[in-house]
Structures are given as structure tokens and as C-alpha cells.
Design an enzyme around this catalytic site. Structure first.
Site, PDB file in Angstrom:
ATOM      1  N   PHE A   1      49.778 -52.542  32.304  1.00  0.00           N
ATOM      2  CA  PHE A   1      50.827 -51.576  32.670  1.00  0.00           C
ATOM      3  C   PHE A   1      51.269 -50.710  31.505  1.00  0.00           C
ATOM      4  O   PHE A   1      51.805 -49.621  31.701  1.00  0.00           O
ATOM      5  CB  PHE A   1      52.054 -52.329  33.238  1.00  0.00           C
ATOM      6  CG  PHE A   1      52.931 -52.938  32.170  1.00  0.00           C
ATOM      7  CD1 PHE A   1      53.891 -52.179  31.521  1.00  0.00           C
ATOM      8  CD2 PHE A   1      52.781 -54.271  31.787  1.00  0.00           C
ATOM      9  CE1 PHE A   1      54.684 -52.730  30.514  1.00  0.00           C
ATOM     10  CE2 PHE A   1      53.560 -54.826  30.788  1.00  0.00           C
ATOM     11  CZ  PHE A   1      54.517 -54.049  30.149  1.00  0.00           C
TER      12      PHE A   1
ATOM     13  N   CYS B   1      50.866 -53.217  22.437  1.00  0.00           N
ATOM     14  CA  CYS B   1      50.086 -54.323  21.875  1.00  0.00           C
ATOM     15  C   CYS B   1      49.996 -54.201  20.359  1.00  0.00           C
ATOM     16  O   CYS B   1      49.601 -55.134  19.688  1.00  0.00           O
ATOM     17  CB  CYS B   1      48.697 -54.345  22.475  1.00  0.00           C
ATOM     18  SG  CYS B   1      47.769 -52.895  22.020  1.00  0.00           S
TER      19      CYS B   1
ATOM     20  N   SER C   1      46.910 -59.297  29.137  1.00  0.00           N
ATOM     21  CA  SER C   1      47.421 -60.474  28.440  1.00  0.00           C
ATOM     22  C   SER C   1      46.283 -61.442  28.093  1.00  0.00           C
ATOM     23  O   SER C   1      45.208 -61.407  28.706  1.00  0.00           O
ATOM     24  CB  SER C   1      48.458 -61.172  29.321  1.00  0.00           C
ATOM     25  OG  SER C   1      47.863 -61.488  30.555  1.00  0.00           O
TER      26      SER C   1
ATOM     27  N   GLU D   1      53.962 -64.123  22.570  1.00  0.00           N
ATOM     28  CA  GLU D   1      54.119 -62.672  22.538  1.00  0.00           C
ATOM     29  C   GLU D   1      55.324 -62.339  23.426  1.00  0.00           C
ATOM     30  O   GLU D   1      55.310 -62.650  24.619  1.00  0.00           O
ATOM     31  CB  GLU D   1      52.848 -62.020  23.101  1.00  0.00           C
ATOM     32  CG  GLU D   1      52.896 -60.510  23.092  1.00  0.00           C
ATOM     33  CD  GLU D   1      51.678 -59.870  23.763  1.00  0.00           C
ATOM     34  OE1 GLU D   1      51.179 -60.407  24.767  1.00  0.00           O
ATOM     35  OE2 GLU D   1      51.236 -58.824  23.272  1.00  0.00           O
TER      36      GLU D   1
ATOM     37  N   LYS E   1      40.249 -50.553  38.141  1.00  0.00           N
ATOM     38  CA  LYS E   1      41.341 -51.242  38.851  1.00  0.00           C
ATOM     39  C   LYS E   1      42.544 -51.172  37.910  1.00  0.00           C
ATOM     40  O   LYS E   1      42.712 -51.985  37.018  1.00  0.00           O
ATOM     41  CB  LYS E   1      40.942 -52.696  39.131  1.00  0.00           C
ATOM     42  CG  LYS E   1      41.672 -53.360  40.294  1.00  0.00           C
ATOM     43  CD  LYS E   1      43.174 -53.401  40.183  1.00  0.00           C
ATOM     44  CE  LYS E   1      43.683 -54.451  39.220  1.00  0.00           C
ATOM     45  NZ  LYS E   1      45.137 -54.365  38.988  1.00  0.00           N
TER      46      LYS E   1
ATOM     47  N   GLU F   1      48.766 -52.687  38.874  1.00  0.00           N
ATOM     48  CA  GLU F   1      49.495 -52.467  40.130  1.00  0.00           C
ATOM     49  C   GLU F   1      50.950 -52.061  39.858  1.00  0.00           C
ATOM     50  O   GLU F   1      51.658 -51.640  40.760  1.00  0.00           O
ATOM     51  CB  GLU F   1      49.436 -53.727  41.007  1.00  0.00           C
ATOM     52  CG  GLU F   1      50.112 -54.976  40.454  1.00  0.00           C
ATOM     53  CD  GLU F   1      49.240 -55.745  39.436  1.00  0.00           C
ATOM     54  OE1 GLU F   1      48.396 -55.131  38.766  1.00  0.00           O
ATOM     55  OE2 GLU F   1      49.448 -56.975  39.320  1.00  0.00           O
TER      56      GLU F   1
END
Ligand code: NAD
Length: 497
Positions: A150, A282, A227, A382, A174, A177
């Protein structure tokens, strides 16, 4: 905006027959912006089938022609830069300037993909044996797939499909979402650029669709960003199915602050690198390690971070926006609580921050801990929120040992005025992307994005020359043209004669 996003299959934006949809919400208001349909099994199958069919002619398309289409795409992305950033802000909550940066770092990768003819040049050597030449070509793989997170809904899809397609592959994306509207707009502009049908497909969904993709026999390569635990699942499944896989995963990035550094530079850069984008990068700096006397600067850093105010995407005074979801917020708050329980000093606590006009937003204010130790949960996990941990070290050597013992190895930086300290750091640090007086050292796309250790699973990294290697095969040709007059007897060895 559609009430439910379409899928993009074989060059058509088609409504999905999905039985399940996932609401895409504005993180500042919780209002539903659209819904992501969870593509049916048949729709994912159709997307992969259409990519496979399109590959047959696309791989034969000359590379300058592919590059020319990519140039047109790059131009369209630039023309729609603000519009893309606005869509991105709505669904991620990012402030506008940061959203523009997200789009821009993706455009830079498309620019690089325009150079594909040079990037796909092989090697040649003449007379490797008598009258024999050897040369290599780089050829595309087939249908590649991308699964994206995301936190960079423009940049990360653009790390993947433009380069894969420029190499002559076709692609199934993909997207996350949680913010699929930006990737969908990227697909619309791709369509407008005039690429042949079927090169890019976008299917929406979650684990179910991902699992269908990563197990599908026609998918040759999988790029994943997200992740660590999902990355491990995708790496295991993909490689088990004999696919090429690259997984860019989680992080815990340290900035080492030397006492000789320029204090004001440290403060300015640390603030942006830690709580900017609500810490949802990240490559965010989540741990600052103060060496020796530099620990005396912690109160000033705390004051500077406390000054950063979360706000709406179009509020020019806002430093960052809400975090992506109520679930993300509650995870961050529980980690902050855990940090206190385990004995870290919560010097600044953003847990109860809210914007009175938008009380529904997933707000978390800037947070700073001191006295953090490596055994604490807030250090091991994290956090992915606007939370900076500070630690102290007696020496540069100890700071380097601390960073090297961390299981992640995405990014790190040192702030110093000493060339020898910087050299020691760059040579000994076991992290893949190193900044020297640069807090977030994300390489430009003529290099590659080279995370190490648990931040990366795979062999070839994203974009740059390694990205081209990832999306291609090398074919090496050894060639001889016989001179009619020079006939030899059988060669019973493996030597070239
Ligand atoms: P995520 O792992 O939850 O989701 C990433 C993608 O995987 C999404 O498309 C999602 O639909 C899919 N997914 C989720 N659960 C799945 C499952 N069980 N099986 C199969 N697919 C699944 O990640 P996120 O929360 O969207 O993104 C944040 C994470 O991404 C952070 O850990 C961050 O460090 C990481 N990240 C890494 C990099 C990098 O380059 N190393 C860059 C950006 C983000």
C-alpha cells in the site's frame, strides 16, 4: 469514480463478477472512495491467458519500438503527475508534496525503461577458438507478475511492469487492495499510450488472488514488495514452483549520528526521514543511534519532531497524513504501549493525537522513545508508523555492530564530517543501501534497489541492470562458419577446435 473498480484484462477495463469486494477508504475520513473487487478464479485465469497470448507477438517487437511506446507512457505520466498525486493522496492520506514524490520516483524508472535497447545489449568475443565467435543475447521470459504494497501505490508498480514490458515480457499486476485507484490510473494511462492489447493486466484482490498467481504454471517470474512474512510465503511458494522470484520486504533502518556531524543537518534530515509519510516508508529511519556526545542533541530532535503536525493531504502546513487503516493505527498504538511496558522512555507520545475536524482519521502523532535496547519489541518489530527510537553507543564500531546484528538490511545512513568514519561505515556495514549524510538513500533507477538480509529474498534486485537481468534470460551463442576447404576429422573432446 466507479463504485467498484474494473479489472484491466486484454486491453479492456471490464467489470468483475466478484462476489467479494474490499472497500477502499480515505484514511482521513473513513469515507469509501471505491471498492476493489476480488477477481474470480476465471478472471485471474483470463488475465494470465491474455498476457500469455500477447507475449507471442510482443517479444518479437523490436526494442526501439518498445522504447518509443514507453517514451509516450512516460510523457503521459508527466502530464498527469498532479492528477495521479491527488488520487494517491485521497487513498493513502499522503500529503500532496509527498504523493508527487511517490509518482515522480516511479516516472524515473519509466525513463530508465525507455533506454531498453542499450540495457538489453549482450556481449561478444571474437575468435574464442579458431574461427569461432561467441556472443550473448538477452531475451524476455514470458508472463511476469507483480504484487505490490500500500505504501507506494505509484512508485512500486512502476518499479515493475514498465521494465518487465520494455524487456519484451507481458505482465499481471495485483496491486494493494488498500489503495488500488492509483495503479488503476497508471493502467489507464498505459492504455492511452497505445501499447498493444494484453501486455498489462490488473487484477484486484488479496491472498486468494495472489496464491492463484504464484502457483500458476504460466507465470515465469514474480516480483513482490510488502511485509516480511508475506514475502517469505511468496518466495517459498514461487521458488517451490520453480519460478524466478524477487521479494523486497520489511525493514528497520538505522541512522548513526557521529558527534562531529553538523547538528542542524542531523535534526532536519532525521525529522523528515523518521516521521515523514507517517513513517510508512520501507526506507524510513526508525532508529537513530547517537555515538558519544551526540546524545546531547536528543532534546532538540524531540522538539523538532514535536513540531511536525499531521494533517490533511492538501494542508500545506501538514508534515504527514494519517496512517493507512484503523488496523495499522491500533497496531502502532499497541507497540507504543508495549515499548513503555518494556521500560523504554516515551519522550513524546502521539498515541492520542487527533484532528478535531476529522476525528475518524487514522491519526498518530509523532512519537519518540529514548533508552531503547535491542531486546525490546519496539526494536525487534517493524512499527511502520511515525515513531522514532533513539539509542546510544560509545563508539562507531559498537554502532556498526548493533546495526549488523539487526536481522533487516534495507537501508542505513551515517551523519558525520569525517571521511574516515564514513569510509569505515560504508565498508563494514551489512546493509544493502547506505547513505553518507543522506538519510534515505534510495538509489536512482540506473542503479538497483539493493536491500540485504531479511529485507530481500531473491537473487536479482528491483530495477536498474539487476531488474533487466531479473526479467530476462541470457542466451549465449557459439558460432562457426565453415570454410568449404578446411575439413577436419571428428572431434572427440569437448574442446573447441
Ligand atoms: P503486505 O505484505 O500486507 O501486502 C503486500 C501485498 O501482499 C498486497 O498486495 C497484499 O494484498 C498481499 N498479501 C497480503 N497478505 C498476503 C498473504 N497472506 N498471502 C499473499 N499475499 C498477501 O504489505 P503492506 O502492509 O501493503 O506494505 C507494507 C510493508 O511493505 C512493510 O513491511 C514495508 O517495509 C514493506 N515494503 C518494503 C519495500 C522494500 O522495497 N523493501 C518497499 C515498500 C514497502
Amino acid at each position: 469514480m466507479h463504485s467498484t473498480l474494473p479489472l484491466y484484462i486484454n486491453g479492456e477495463f471490464t467489470p468483475s463478477k466478484a462476489e467479494r469486494t474490499i472497500p477502499v477508504t480515505n484514511p482521513a475520513t473513513q469515507l469509501t472512495l471505491t471498492n476493489a473487487p476480488c477477481a474470480t478464479n476465471q478472471e485471474v485465469e483470463r488475465a494470465i491467458g491474455s498476457a500469455k497470448a500477447a507475449f507471442a507477438s510482443w517479444k518479437e517487437t523490436p526494442s526501439p519500438e518498445r522504447a518509443r511506446l514507453m517514451l509516450r507512457y512516460q510523457q503521459l505520466l508527466k502530464e498527469h503527475h498532479d492528477e495521479l498525486a491527488e488520487i494517491l493522496s485521497q487513498e493513502t492520506g499522503k500529503v500532496f508534496a509527498d504523493a508527487k514524490g511517490d509518482v515522480w520516483r516511479g516516472i524515473e524508472v519509466v525513463e530508465q525503461a525507455c533506454n531498453i535497447s542499450s540495457l538489453m545489449m549482450g556481449e561478444t568475443a571474437e575468435n574464442v577458438a579458431r574461427d569461432i565467435d561467441t556472443y550473448s543475447y538477452i531475451q524476455p521470459l514470458g508472463v511476469c507478475a507483480g504484487i505490490t504494497p500500500f505504501n507506494f501505490p505509484a512508485m512500486i508498480p512502476l518499479w515493475m511492469f514498465p521494465l518487465a514490458i520494455a524487456c519484451g515480457n507481458t505482465f499481471v499486476l495485483k496491486p494493494s487492495e488498500q489503495d488500488p485507484m492509483t495503479p488503476m490510473r497508471l493502467a489507464e494511462l498505459f492504455d492511452e499510450a497505445g501499447f498493444p492489447k494484453g501486455l498489462l493486466q490488473v487484477v484486484h484482490g488479496d491472498k486468494e488472488q495472489v496464491d492463484q498467481i504464484i502457483n500458476h504454471p504460466d507465470i515465469k517470474a514474480i516480483s513482490f514488495v510488502g511485509s516480511a512474512h508475506v514475502g517469505q510465503h511468496i518466495y517459498r511458494t514461487g521458488t517451490h514452483n520453480l519460478k524466478r522470484v524477487q521479494c523486497m520486504t520489511g525493514a528497520k533502518n538505522h541512522m548513526v549520528v557521529m558527534p562531529d556531524a553538523n547538528k542542524q543537518q542531523v535534526i532536519n534530515h532525521l525529522v523528515g526521514a523518521s516521521v515523514g509519510a507517517a513513517g510508512q516508508r520501507c526506507m524510513a529511519i526508525s532508529v537513530a543511534v547517537f555515538v558519544g556526545e551526540s546524545k546531547a542533541w536528543i532534546p532538540e530532535i524531540k522538539a523538532a519532531i514535536a513540531n511536525v503536525k499531521p494533517g490533511l493531504w492538501n494542508d500545506e502546513d501538514a508534515g504527514f497524513g494519517p496512517v493507512i487503516s484503523p488496523q495499522a493505527k491500533s497496531r502502532i498504538l499497541s507497540l507504543i504501549e508495549q515499548g513503555r511496558k518494556e521500560g523504554a522512555n516515551c519522550e513524546l507520545d502521539g498515541s492520542s493525537f487527533t484532528l478535531p475536524e476529522y476525528p475518524e482519521g487514522n491519526w498518530v502523532g509523532p512519537t519518540l522513545f529514548s533508552g531503547v535496547t535491542p531486546d525490546m519489541t519496539i526494536y525487534k518489530e517493524e512499527i511502520f508508523g511515525p515513531v522514532l527510537l533513539t539509542m546510544e553507543s560509545e563508539s562507531l564500531e559498537n554502532a556498526v555492530t548493533l546495526v549488523n546484528q539487526n536481522p533487516y538490511g534495507n537501508g542505513t545512513s551515517i551523519f558525520t564530517e569525517s571521511g574516515s568514519a564514513a569510509r569505515y561505515f560504508q565498508h563494514n556495514i551489512e546493509v544493502g543501501q547506505v547513505g553518507i549524510n543522506v538519510p534515505i538513500p534510495v538509489p536512482l533507477p540506473f542503479f538497483s534497489f539493493t536491500g540485504w538480509k531479511n529485507s530481500f529474498y531473491g537473487d536479482h534486485h528491483a530495477y536498474g541492470k539487476q531488474g533487466v537481468r531479473f526479467y530476462t534470460e541470457t542466451k549465449t551463442v557459439t558460432s562457426r562458419w565453415f570454410d568449404e576447404d578446411a575439413l577436419h576429422g571428428p572431434n572427440m573432446t569437448i574442446t573447441l577446435k
